[in-house]
Design a protein around this motif. Structure first.
Motif, PDB file in Angstrom:
ATOM      1  N   TYR A   1       0.701  -1.038  -0.113  1.00 35.94           N
ATOM      2  CA  TYR A   1       0.139   0.087  -0.056  1.00 35.94           C
ATOM      3  C   TYR A   1       0.752   1.345   0.131  1.00 35.94           C
ATOM      4  N   PRO A   2       1.817   1.436   0.863  1.00 36.59           N
ATOM      5  CA  PRO A   2       2.421   2.605   0.913  1.00 36.59           C
ATOM      6  C   PRO A   2       3.337   3.088  -0.083  1.00 36.59           C
TER       7      PRO A   2
ATOM      8  N   THR B   1       2.833   1.690  -3.495  1.00 32.67           N
ATOM      9  CA  THR B   1       2.246   1.750  -4.746  1.00 32.67           C
ATOM     10  C   THR B   1       1.522   3.103  -5.015  1.00 32.67           C
ATOM     11  N   GLY B   2       1.365   3.145  -6.263  1.00 32.83           N
ATOM     12  CA  GLY B   2       0.733   4.606  -6.756  1.00 32.83           C
ATOM     13  C   GLY B   2      -0.842   4.760  -6.685  1.00 32.83           C
ATOM     14  N   PHE B   3      -1.330   5.642  -7.456  1.00 33.84           N
ATOM     15  CA  PHE B   3      -2.674   5.810  -7.372  1.00 33.84           C
ATOM     16  C   PHE B   3      -3.341   4.266  -7.924  1.00 33.84           C
ATOM     17  N   LEU B   4      -4.341   4.195  -7.467  1.00 32.66           N
ATOM     18  CA  LEU B   4      -5.261   2.817  -7.729  1.00 32.66           C
ATOM     19  C   LEU B   4      -4.334   1.604  -7.198  1.00 32.66           C
ATOM     20  N   GLY B   5      -3.172   1.565  -6.545  1.00 35.67           N
ATOM     21  CA  GLY B   5      -2.466   0.588  -6.124  1.00 35.67           C
ATOM     22  C   GLY B   5      -1.987  -0.380  -7.237  1.00 35.67           C
TER      23      GLY B   5
END
Lengths: 401, 350
Positions: free
Chosen positions: A104-105, A107-111
């Protein structure tokens, strides 16, 4: 181990009113820190404070030299990850998807998971020896397997500090050992600091670098296991009445109620230990001798709260030891001889003295007409079991008449 | 070694993705087919080609123009969007409460919306404001839904048990229904007929203004939910884990609850209470897509909701034609067995 990752000063924590008060400690990077204490002592509260789930009433928590409250949630998630007692098992989620949530922390937008994220997920699954689980659904896992997946998820956050609340609760022995082993290697190999609330004192003594003991909302001690986990301090921490801890054995011995009467055991080296445990289990009070205080038998006897006659080689007090032991012998219902069968092979400190004392005592016993039960080779307790069983059968029969 | 393993993981991801694409394609195709059926069959059957022709080259004043533009298209669109939003709302609630058996109807949210909507429809509040009425009822629906939601959440936070949550929701549902009945008893006769029809749940008689409100407001909400599916995924593990992964829980919790009750309130305000879509469809989406990943499930549940609701509306119109059944009767008729089947199969825990 270099600088401190965590530095807690005068911390007061709780929900509506403080549960923990004036807690201060430092925690070096890469250390395995075990939080010990009875239920309700505030272990979970402290962990929730360290993970920023609870705001302190008073005092400060510094993470890597900065106040914990100054971190943004997302930045904090890159440093600290948690494993809680709450069994998180969402339906229809494959283990690899579950572990990937830990990215989670990072990855970017939308994971979206990129190549690197997939690599990390695979690696963490490998690290916790759970790669074979990756295509299974989390809800179908056993407790132990789920705990490994949960560890992998926390690890996928790539934390510097992992906070774990009873990571081995409800696990079978195999997984308990495996989880402890994994946590330990995280400290050693990846220099991750592990802070875990643990219930097993013996396991904590073996894996932890630093022990924090909590009792009644206060930090009662803090230090390496050999300093903190002394027999009296463990007994006090958990209010032991029917058990004793031995730091040398690294184990807890369970004491009997002592209502069945007194027994005297003659032993040396490690030949009496099993007889001690058997007698304690059957409710006998134990007196025993004669061995140097470094023998295994001496450690077990002390942990069981037995009265043990130990030989000090540099002091010539065998006369007084024999006198006292003879007095005890009069109270005893029987004598267990774990000594005679094995005496030839026994050498070392005080071997001669021990032999003389034992023979003298045996003589006293036979003169007094006491029953003497001889154990088998290497302290085999089968003869003692037979005797005790016969005794209890006899008691039962006479009670019925 | 490590790259080989990563390739395996990639293959796994790829396999899952290709299955999902197939399922999406199937649901999409079925939804389109159902929508076309909804446009063509009815009390007057229209040939497919003339419907298409009318859609792209409308001829003012013809019968077919009236049927397509005033009756069937609004109804088809309303069913598609209503179903999608209810499913999305149910999905949000199931993720937030981590409980498979919650939905807007079960938690009393739909009933809350009904209550406030009936206040507008049955009392003087909506009088002589015909132009504003759609907005007013929509607002009322959202307010009522959110009000009940907040109460249920407040009580649910005090007593952390799935069963308590459901019972609380049911109780609020009953209280709201009883208020609604009292309002009905006191209302003027002329108003009651429309209200009772609305109360049975139906996608008929949608005005274009209502369709636009549904499209814009609901569309924005669903888009926002989809864009926030990453933190929504973190919520799969519960609030505490989500917080530990960097989600600002307090703000996001309000977003989830507001979005879920707005979507449910919006649909309820216009179509009346429609049962089971919000509860059953997220499960159907989850099972057919074999995942809990909300990036897949948000569009999946919306599409599935559109399909199931259009299908139910088609059945409601056609089954006992010319008598038209309330759509809730159909959704419950098919929804309830599906939910029970799911529970039995999964041995779902509360």
């Amino acid at each position: 181990m270099n600088k401190n990752i965590l530095s807690v000063k005068n911390l007061s924590l709780g929900y509506k009113k403080p549960i923990l008060e004036s807690v201060s400690f430092d925690c070096p990077q890469g250390a395995f820190v075990a939080l010990l204490g009875p239920n309700g002592a505030g272990k979970t509260t402290l962990l929730r404070g360290l993970s920023n789930h609870l705001r302190p009433f008073k005092g400060t928590i510094e993470l890597l030299g900065l106040p914990l409250s100054s971190y943004k949630a997302l930045d904090l998630a890159k440093i600290v990850s948690v494993v809680m007692t709450d069994k998180a098992s969402p339906p229809l989620l494959k283990v690899w998807e579950f572990v990937a949530l830990g990215r989670y922390p990072h990855t970017g937008f939308l994971g979206r998971l990129n190549q690197l994220d997939l690599e990390k997920v695979t690696k963490t699954l490998l690290d916790v020896r759970a790669l074979d689980l990756s295509e299974r659904f989390v809800e179908e896992l056993s407790d132990g397997e789920r705990q490994k997946a949960t560890l992998a998820r926390a690890l996928a956050q790539e934390p510097k500090l992992m906070l774990l609340d009873e990571p081995t609760a409800h696990l079978d022995l195999k997984h308990r050992m495996e989880v402890m082993g994994i946590l330990r290697s995280l400290c050693r190999v990846k220099n991750i600091t592990v802070v875990a609330a643990i219930h097993d004192v013996d396991a904590a003594a073996k894996v932890a670098d630093l022990i924090l003991t909590l009792k009644d909302g206060a930090l009662t001690s803090c230090g390496p296991p050999h300093r903190v986990l002394t027999p009296p301090s463990v007994s006090k921490l958990y209010d032991f009445e029917q058990a004793g801890f031995s730091s040398r054995l690294g184990a807890i011995e369970i004491r009997g109620d002592g209502l069945a009467g007194q027994a005297f055991v003659l032993s040396r080296s490690d030949h009496g230990a099993e007889a001690f445990r058997l007698l304690s289990k059957r409710g006998y009070q134990i007196s025993c001798g004669f061995f140097p205080s470094s023998d295994l038998d001496a450690h077990v006897a002390r942990a069981l709260g037995a009265k043990s006659y130990e030989i000090e080689t540099d002091v010539n007090n065998s006369e007084s030891i024999l006198n006292q032991a003879s007095k005890d012998l009069k109270e005893a219902l029987f004598v267990v001889d774990a000594y005679s069968q094995t005496q030839e092979g026994l050498k070392g400190d005080g071997a001669q003295e021990s032999q003389i004392l034992s023979q003298k005592l045996l003589k006293v016993a036979s003169e007094a007409g006491l029953k003497i039960i001889k154990l088998g080779p290497q302290g085999d307790i089968a003869p003692l079991i037979d005797y005790l069983d016969a005794e209890s059968d006899f008691k039962l029969a006479s009670a019925q008449n | 070694m490590s790259t080989e393993l990563t390739i395996q993981t990639q293959l796994m991801v790829g396999r899952a993705a290709s299955r999902r694409s197939l399922v999406f394609f199937l649901i999409g195709a079925l939804t389109l087919t159902t929508a076309i059926l909804n446009m063509t069959i009815g009390s007057v059957d229209l040939p497919f080609l003339s419907v298409i022709k009318e859609l792209f080259l409308p001829v003012q004043g013809s019968d077919i123009n009236f049927i397509v533009w005033k009756v069937r298209l609004p109804r088809t669109l309303a069913a598609v969007m209503g179903g999608a939003y209810l499913a999305c709302s149910g999905l949000l609630l199931q993720v937030y409460f981590r409980n498979p058996i919650v939905g807007p109807f079960v938690l009393g949210i739909s009933s809350g919306a009904s209550l406030t909507v009936s206040l507008v429809m049955l009392t003087a509040l909506g009088l002589k404001l015909t132009y504003v009425t759609p907005f007013l009822t929509t607002l009322a629906g959202i307010v009522g839904a959110y009000g009940v939601m907040v109460l249920v959440v407040a009580i649910g936070a005090k007593i952390k048990s799935g069963a308590t949550l459901l019972i609380t929701g049911l109780m609020f549902g009953y209280v709201c229904s009883s208020f609604t009945s009292i309002l009905t008893a006191l209302a003027e006769k002329e108003k009651i007929k429309g209200f009772v029809l609305w109360g049975m749940g139906s996608f008929s008689g949608f005005k274009w203004i209502e369709i636009y409100i549904l499209l814009v407001l609901g569309g924005l909400l669903v888009l926002a939910v989809f864009l926030l599916s990453k933190p929504l995924n973190a919520f799969l593990l519960g609030e505490d884990y989500a917080a530990s992964m960097g989600v600002s829980v307090r703000r996001f919790r309000i977003f989830i609850l507001l979005a879920a009750s707005s979507l449910a309130g919006l649909v309820t305000a216009m179509a009346g209470p429609v049962a089971f879509i919000g509860l059953a469809v997220p499960h159907m989406a989850r099972l057919s897509l074999a995942t809990s990943d909300n990036r897949v499930l948000v569009p999946g549940a919306c599409l599935m909701g559109a399909l199931v609701t259009s299908l139910c509306d088609l059945i409601a119109r056609m089954w006992l034609s010319p008598v038209e059944l309330p759509v809730s009767a159909i959704t419950a008729f098919f929804g309830a067995p599906i939910v029970i089947g799911l529970l039995l199969k999964r041995g779902a825990r509360l």
